[in-house]
Design an enzyme around this catalytic site. Structure first.
Site, PDB file in Angstrom:
ATOM      1  N   GLY A   1      11.257   2.454   3.058  1.00  0.00           N
ATOM      2  CA  GLY A   1      10.825   1.062   2.953  1.00  0.00           C
ATOM      3  C   GLY A   1       9.409   0.934   2.453  1.00  0.00           C
ATOM      4  O   GLY A   1       8.728   1.926   2.192  1.00  0.00           O
ATOM      5  N   GLU A   2       8.986  -0.334   2.298  1.00  0.00           N
ATOM      6  CA  GLU A   2       7.651  -0.558   1.761  1.00  0.00           C
ATOM      7  C   GLU A   2       6.653  -0.745   2.902  1.00  0.00           C
ATOM      8  O   GLU A   2       7.023  -1.162   3.985  1.00  0.00           O
ATOM      9  CB  GLU A   2       7.650  -1.831   0.913  1.00  0.00           C
ATOM     10  CG  GLU A   2       8.606  -1.779  -0.251  1.00  0.00           C
ATOM     11  CD  GLU A   2       9.102  -3.152  -0.636  1.00  0.00           C
ATOM     12  OE1 GLU A   2       8.984  -3.506  -1.822  1.00  0.00           O
ATOM     13  OE2 GLU A   2       9.587  -3.878   0.254  1.00  0.00           O
ATOM     14  N   VAL A   3       5.378  -0.479   2.597  1.00  0.00           N
ATOM     15  CA  VAL A   3       4.308  -0.694   3.583  1.00  0.00           C
ATOM     16  C   VAL A   3       3.289  -1.664   2.969  1.00  0.00           C
ATOM     17  O   VAL A   3       2.900  -1.499   1.814  1.00  0.00           O
ATOM     18  CB  VAL A   3       3.624   0.636   3.969  1.00  0.00           C
ATOM     19  CG1 VAL A   3       2.575   0.402   5.050  1.00  0.00           C
ATOM     20  CG2 VAL A   3       4.650   1.657   4.450  1.00  0.00           C
TER      21      VAL A   3
ATOM     22  N   ILE B   1       0.812  -1.224   0.000  1.00  0.00           N
ATOM     23  CA  ILE B   1       0.000   0.000   0.000  1.00  0.00           C
ATOM     24  C   ILE B   1       0.840   1.266   0.000  1.00  0.00           C
ATOM     25  O   ILE B   1       0.330   2.349  -0.157  1.00  0.00           O
ATOM     26  CB  ILE B   1      -0.978   0.042   1.201  1.00  0.00           C
ATOM     27  CG1 ILE B   1      -0.237  -0.278   2.517  1.00  0.00           C
ATOM     28  CG2 ILE B   1      -2.157  -0.883   0.979  1.00  0.00           C
ATOM     29  CD1 ILE B   1      -1.070  -0.071   3.744  1.00  0.00           C
ATOM     30  N   GLY B   2       2.119   1.128   0.169  1.00  0.00           N
ATOM     31  CA  GLY B   2       2.933   2.345   0.193  1.00  0.00           C
ATOM     32  C   GLY B   2       4.382   2.032  -0.113  1.00  0.00           C
ATOM     33  O   GLY B   2       4.895   0.973   0.245  1.00  0.00           O
ATOM     34  N   GLN B   3       5.000   2.969  -0.810  1.00  0.00           N
ATOM     35  CA  GLN B   3       6.429   2.836  -1.079  1.00  0.00           C
ATOM     36  C   GLN B   3       7.068   4.088  -0.520  1.00  0.00           C
ATOM     37  O   GLN B   3       7.109   5.127  -1.171  1.00  0.00           O
ATOM     38  CB  GLN B   3       6.663   2.701  -2.595  1.00  0.00           C
ATOM     39  CG  GLN B   3       8.132   2.708  -3.017  1.00  0.00           C
ATOM     40  CD  GLN B   3       8.890   1.457  -2.572  1.00  0.00           C
ATOM     41  OE1 GLN B   3       8.669   0.361  -3.072  1.00  0.00           O
ATOM     42  NE2 GLN B   3       9.789   1.620  -1.610  1.00  0.00           N
ATOM     43  N   GLY B   4       7.478   4.030   0.735  1.00  0.00           N
ATOM     44  CA  GLY B   4       8.071   5.210   1.358  1.00  0.00           C
ATOM     45  C   GLY B   4       9.556   5.310   1.061  1.00  0.00           C
ATOM     46  O   GLY B   4      10.140   4.421   0.438  1.00  0.00           O
TER      47      GLY B   4
ATOM     48  N   LYS C   1       5.248  -1.970   8.068  1.00  0.00           N
ATOM     49  CA  LYS C   1       6.240  -1.088   7.438  1.00  0.00           C
ATOM     50  C   LYS C   1       7.611  -1.752   7.555  1.00  0.00           C
ATOM     51  O   LYS C   1       8.108  -1.977   8.664  1.00  0.00           O
ATOM     52  CB  LYS C   1       6.218   0.271   8.145  1.00  0.00           C
ATOM     53  CG  LYS C   1       7.151   1.310   7.558  1.00  0.00           C
ATOM     54  CD  LYS C   1       6.858   2.676   8.179  1.00  0.00           C
ATOM     55  CE  LYS C   1       7.884   3.704   7.810  1.00  0.00           C
ATOM     56  NZ  LYS C   1       7.590   5.030   8.366  1.00  0.00           N
TER      57      LYS C   1
ATOM     58  N   ASP D   1       7.586  16.034   9.977  1.00  0.00           N
ATOM     59  CA  ASP D   1       7.236  15.679   8.594  1.00  0.00           C
ATOM     60  C   ASP D   1       5.729  15.758   8.396  1.00  0.00           C
ATOM     61  O   ASP D   1       5.114  14.841   7.842  1.00  0.00           O
ATOM     62  CB  ASP D   1       7.771  14.284   8.239  1.00  0.00           C
ATOM     63  CG  ASP D   1       7.852  14.075   6.717  1.00  0.00           C
ATOM     64  OD1 ASP D   1       7.710  15.067   5.965  1.00  0.00           O
ATOM     65  OD2 ASP D   1       8.051  12.921   6.288  1.00  0.00           O
TER      66      ASP D   1
HETATM   67  N1  LIG Z   1      -1.140   2.239   9.704  1.00  0.00           N
HETATM   68  C1  LIG Z   1      -1.319   2.425   8.391  1.00  0.00           C
HETATM   69  N2  LIG Z   1      -2.488   2.081   7.799  1.00  0.00           N
HETATM   70  C2  LIG Z   1      -2.671   2.264   6.470  1.00  0.00           C
HETATM   71  N3  LIG Z   1      -1.755   2.782   5.650  1.00  0.00           N
HETATM   72  C3  LIG Z   1      -0.571   3.133   6.166  1.00  0.00           C
HETATM   73  C4  LIG Z   1      -0.278   2.970   7.550  1.00  0.00           C
HETATM   74  N4  LIG Z   1       0.985   3.413   7.783  1.00  0.00           N
HETATM   75  C5  LIG Z   1       1.435   3.831   6.586  1.00  0.00           C
HETATM   76  N5  LIG Z   1       0.527   3.679   5.601  1.00  0.00           N
HETATM   77  C6  LIG Z   1       0.645   4.032   4.181  1.00  0.00           C
HETATM   78  O1  LIG Z   1       1.986   3.916   3.758  1.00  0.00           O
HETATM   79  C7  LIG Z   1       2.522   5.195   3.363  1.00  0.00           C
HETATM   80  C8  LIG Z   1       3.986   5.287   3.787  1.00  0.00           C
HETATM   81  O2  LIG Z   1       4.082   5.142   5.206  1.00  0.00           O
HETATM   82  P1  LIG Z   1       5.041   6.088   6.059  1.00  0.00           P
HETATM   83  O3  LIG Z   1       4.701   7.491   5.727  1.00  0.00           O
HETATM   84  O4  LIG Z   1       4.962   5.686   7.499  1.00  0.00           O
HETATM   85  O5  LIG Z   1       6.441   5.627   5.479  1.00  0.00           O
HETATM   86  P2  LIG Z   1       7.702   6.417   4.926  1.00  0.00           P
HETATM   87  O6  LIG Z   1       8.617   5.397   4.400  1.00  0.00           O
HETATM   88  O7  LIG Z   1       8.244   7.276   5.972  1.00  0.00           O
HETATM   89  O8  LIG Z   1       7.023   7.208   3.774  1.00  0.00           O
HETATM   90  P3  LIG Z   1       7.341   8.567   3.023  1.00  0.00           P
HETATM   91  O9  LIG Z   1       8.796   8.684   2.835  1.00  0.00           O
HETATM   92  O10 LIG Z   1       6.542   8.407   1.746  1.00  0.00           O
HETATM   93  O11 LIG Z   1       6.790   9.663   3.907  1.00  0.00           O
HETATM   94  C9  LIG Z   1       1.597   6.230   4.028  1.00  0.00           C
HETATM   95  O12 LIG Z   1       1.561   7.460   3.338  1.00  0.00           O
HETATM   96  C10 LIG Z   1       0.257   5.507   4.001  1.00  0.00           C
HETATM   97  O13 LIG Z   1      -0.361   5.662   2.744  1.00  0.00           O
HETATM   98 MG   LIG Z   2       5.304   9.200   4.990  1.00  0.00          MG
END
Ligand SMILES: Nc1ncnc2c1ncn2[C@@H]1O[C@H](COP(=O)(O)OP(=O)(O)OP(=O)(O)O)[C@@H](O)[C@H]1O
Ligand SMILES: [Mg+2]
Length: 313
Positions: free
Chosen positions: A47-49, A41-44, A65, A166
């Protein structure tokens, strides 16, 4: 003569090491196969989520995550440790809930390297996604509810001496019941008002550019909760505009956009020291005259600074 040979019991050959790692059980850290991954659901940045289901309770969904370890030479990344410590401290209705940390078992398949996951309660939406969806409409009452929860969450984390650093719509999650959760504590840190009277020297390279407050753009390192409130204000405005209100493509342009919206930054609204102007000066020089070597730039700045900054005002 020195004897370099180790006792047999201490020496471990490669196979024994692998066996040891394979059988090692991290205390308080369950195996990730208790969850069944459903979708990415996410590619931060870090890392991946994944969305996953708890096998022991199929109605329970979580977000996993992944801790990015690819570039790690010195064990578990310190940034992830910091994120975990902060999430363990923060327990509030409007902050995403960290359930646990889990790991894959080390085996030959993963070259004896475990993958670690932060496991969160699953939230169905993030605010950026909702705002970019034209079919999603917010009534004034709903906007007020979102903003109220946003400030409640921030008030709680700031009361616990944590800065988020952030704030942006993508890091604000909303459950299917409309409960807002502040998420992504990857850049968060603890703060305190320095008792020794010395100013803090935090990094100012934080907050996504479009949500970055003027003090950080001006190089301030002794900052506090207002840096998050600026982002919260940008998010609040976005509830009506539906897209980020100041989309600069450089720090300089971001400052220009802020000045256009809030008026010119002057000593009345911003009690600037000559240091701030030195920083603006460096930014301008670095951005527009990039042929200029960095030490040439500092030399110019040094000269102007010697002139007590007045030449720049
Ligand atoms: N608890 C959760 N429930 C549903 N979706 C989530 C949850 N935590 C994270 N996500 C999804 O995953 C995405 C990335 O998570 P997060 O922001 O924690 O990671 P990141 O690696 O720091 O991301 P980025 O660099 O894009 O800010 C979020 O924008 C959200 O869409
Ligand atoms: Mg984020």
């Amino acid at each position: 003569m020195q004897n370099n040979s180790h006792p047999q019991s201490v020496m471990m050959n490669m196979r024994e090491k692998e066996k040891y790692i394979e059988n090692f059980n991290f205390p308080f850290c369950d195996e990730s196969d208790k969850y069944e991954k459903i979708a990415k659901i996410g590619q931060g940045t870090f890392g991946e989520v994944f969305k996953a289901r708890d096998k022991s309770n199929p109605k329970k969904f979580v977000a996993m995550k992944k801790v990015l370890m690819d570039n790690e030479k010195e064990g578990f990344p310190i940034t992830a440790l910091r994120e975990i410590r902060i999430l363990q401290l923060l327990k509030h209705e409007n902050v995403v809930n960290l359930i646990e940390i889990c790991q894959t078992k080390a085996s030959q398949r993963n070259r004896y390297r475990s993958t670690f996951y932060l496991v969160f309660d699953f939230c169905e939406h993030d605010l950026a996604g909702l705002l970019s969806n034209v079919h999603v409409k917010f009534s004034l009452g709903e906007i007020k509810k979102v903003v109220q929860q946003l400030f409640n969450g921030l008030y709680y984390i700031h009361s616990n001496k944590i800065l988020h650093r952030d704030m942006k719509a993508a890091n604000v999650l909303i459950t299917k019941n409309g409960v807002l959760k502040l998420a992504d504590f990857g850049l968060a840190r603890a703060f305190s008002t320095n008792k020794s009277g010395l100013p803090n020297r935090f990094t100012n390279r934080v907050v996504t550019l479009w949500y970055r407050p003027p003090e950080l753009l001006l190089g301030e390192r002794n900052y506090g909760p207002p840096v998050d409130l600026w982002g919260a204000g940008c998010i609040m405005a976005e509830m009506w505009t539906r897209s980020p209100i100041m989309q600069g493509n450089s720090e300089q342009q971001q400052l220009t956009l802020i000045s256009q919206l809030c008026g010119t930054i002057n000593p009345q609204v911003w009690p600037v020291s000559s240091q701030d102007f030195v920083y603006i000066y460096i930014t301008v020089i670095e951005e527009y005259i990039d042929v200029l070597a960095k030490d040439t730039a500092s030399c110019i700045v040094g000269t102007v600074q010697y002139d007590d900054g007045s030449a720049m005002v």
